[in-house]
Scaffold this motif. Sequence first.
Motif, PDB file in Angstrom:
ATOM      1  N   THR A  31     -12.785  -5.507  -4.666  1.00  0.00           N
ATOM      2  CA  THR A  31     -12.792  -6.788  -3.940  1.00  0.00           C
ATOM      3  C   THR A  31     -14.197  -7.353  -3.749  1.00  0.00           C
ATOM      4  O   THR A  31     -14.464  -8.055  -2.769  1.00  0.00           O
ATOM      5  N   ARG A  37      -6.904  -5.624  -0.072  1.00  0.00           N
ATOM      6  CA  ARG A  37      -7.517  -4.805   0.980  1.00  0.00           C
ATOM      7  C   ARG A  37      -8.847  -4.266   0.462  1.00  0.00           C
ATOM      8  O   ARG A  37      -8.899  -3.672  -0.615  1.00  0.00           O
ATOM      9  N   ASN A  38      -9.900  -4.489   1.221  1.00  0.00           N
ATOM     10  CA  ASN A  38     -11.203  -3.946   0.865  1.00  0.00           C
ATOM     11  C   ASN A  38     -11.139  -2.426   0.982  1.00  0.00           C
ATOM     12  O   ASN A  38     -10.868  -1.903   2.058  1.00  0.00           O
ATOM     13  N   ASP A  73     -17.609  -9.628   2.334  1.00  0.00           N
ATOM     14  CA  ASP A  73     -16.392 -10.429   2.446  1.00  0.00           C
ATOM     15  C   ASP A  73     -16.638 -11.934   2.412  1.00  0.00           C
ATOM     16  O   ASP A  73     -15.742 -12.720   2.730  1.00  0.00           O
ATOM     17  N   THR A 124       2.187  -0.447   4.005  1.00  0.00           N
ATOM     18  CA  THR A 124       1.914  -1.858   4.307  1.00  0.00           C
ATOM     19  C   THR A 124       2.612  -2.755   3.299  1.00  0.00           C
ATOM     20  O   THR A 124       2.549  -2.527   2.089  1.00  0.00           O
ATOM     21  N   GLY A 167     -11.359  -1.376   4.712  1.00  0.00           N
ATOM     22  CA  GLY A 167      -9.950  -1.320   5.089  1.00  0.00           C
ATOM     23  C   GLY A 167      -9.394  -2.648   5.567  1.00  0.00           C
ATOM     24  O   GLY A 167      -8.210  -2.751   5.882  1.00  0.00           O
ATOM     25  N   LYS A 168     -10.211  -3.707   5.589  1.00  0.00           N
ATOM     26  CA  LYS A 168      -9.754  -5.018   6.041  1.00  0.00           C
ATOM     27  C   LYS A 168      -8.928  -5.709   4.957  1.00  0.00           C
ATOM     28  O   LYS A 168      -9.173  -5.530   3.764  1.00  0.00           O
ATOM     29  N   ILE A 169      -7.968  -6.514   5.390  1.00  0.00           N
ATOM     30  CA  ILE A 169      -7.077  -7.215   4.468  1.00  0.00           C
ATOM     31  C   ILE A 169      -7.404  -8.708   4.497  1.00  0.00           C
ATOM     32  O   ILE A 169      -7.592  -9.296   5.568  1.00  0.00           O
ATOM     33  N   TYR A 170      -7.455  -9.310   3.299  1.00  0.00           N
ATOM     34  CA  TYR A 170      -7.811 -10.717   3.176  1.00  0.00           C
ATOM     35  C   TYR A 170      -6.826 -11.438   2.274  1.00  0.00           C
ATOM     36  O   TYR A 170      -6.232 -10.848   1.358  1.00  0.00           O
ATOM     37  N   ASP A 199       0.857  -1.181   0.000  1.00  0.00           N
ATOM     38  CA  ASP A 199       0.000   0.000   0.000  1.00  0.00           C
ATOM     39  C   ASP A 199       0.896   1.234   0.000  1.00  0.00           C
ATOM     40  O   ASP A 199       1.617   1.477   0.979  1.00  0.00           O
ATOM     41  N   SER A 216      -8.696 -13.912   6.962  1.00  0.00           N
ATOM     42  CA  SER A 216      -8.487 -12.535   7.376  1.00  0.00           C
ATOM     43  C   SER A 216      -7.041 -12.372   7.835  1.00  0.00           C
ATOM     44  O   SER A 216      -6.441 -13.301   8.385  1.00  0.00           O
TER      45      SER A 216
END
Length: 419
Positions: free
Chosen positions: A123, A77-78, A143, A30, A82-85, A25, A98
Amino acid sequence: MPRPKPPSRIDTVATPLFGICWFGDPGDGTDIVAHCGGGGSAATGVKNIVTVKIAGAEEDLIISTGDQIGVALSVVRNPLSGKIYLYVALGNKVKSYSLPDGREVGELDVCDSVNALSLNSMTDRIAVGTENGTVKIYSIDVDEMQADPLHEMLGHSKAVCSVAWSPRGNSLVSSAKDGTARVWKDGEAFAELKCSIIDPRGPPPKRIGQILVRGCAFGDLEGKVIYTVASGRRGKAFLSAWELKGDQFECAVRTECSPNPVSAMSLSGDAGLLALGATDGTVILWGVERWKPMKKFPEVHDLPVTCIAARPFPVPLNGDEDGVQMHALSASADSQLAWITLESKSKGGKGSQRSFKSSVNMLVRTAIVTSMCYPLANEMWCKCEDELATNGLGKMIQCIRDDVLVASNSRPGILVPPY
């Protein structure tokens, strides 16, 4: 196996590797690298795992994949939450986890062996390419991957090797072992790209066997430029750039990129660098703008390169060590992970014996002249040196006129992140 010179390096890992991805990112730095592989069964004594390296974490995250070997994976990352998968292709299934906790949050049964996967920029869609040639698109709601495909696209006659979404819009490109790449829009066939392994500068081959299109990617934001790499089971590999003309893609350039088949391809997030891995273990970093290799790293691996990942963005990331930016990661069934960079160690030297005053005067004069002449001269040389060597002074002058003095109003490539 010749080892690349520092600061490039090779790390030994616990298992043979078959999939790798690199998420970065540019906003917060990140930096996440994930790779998957294993021994195939409990009898081998080599476990099937996914390893996730999160820059700044005290230790790597290890996820067991049971009896299935991961062959493709993606970290996303959504943009809304902001969540990362992490998404991993495991046999006929795709599982999602997750991050950074590694908790399994979803499973998708594709019903066919999955070779490749890709998520769109929002995403909310995941595309998978299968061994039987089918490309499927599934919806992701809050998600969670939905069980029934939104689209099931038929067209490839052999196994799909790669799938990739355009950074914007709803275009998807897939490539396969049938010698083609195909473009899909809203689940419908849009274009077929028939790839060739005929050298445009050499005599035609006596016999053309099966053509394998191992990699594909969009090279611009709008989905109007596509890169593919194709080869036979033996012999040379050819990199092609395709441009949308009207409602059809036309091959703008096709160039030999390796004397051996290319088995893996990855495009950097800014679309300026193509990372290519060959069957002889060689890694090639290819500059898109100049359309020529920036550097080749011969036989980095003992076995064919199974997967490769180009640097996400050419900005500092949290995982950079000593200020060195790695440009690609490659892996193989030889249980080796290679960190490849174009940078070299700085070399000190003895200072000049000139007086301080004369040195300052010289630097000032040099700076003035360089600031006036260097940008134009450098642009001319970078873009047109090949024309001088291959086609003579006349073509070089034409190149300077068309590509330097009167530049095109649009160029392939992404200079900034799409979001």
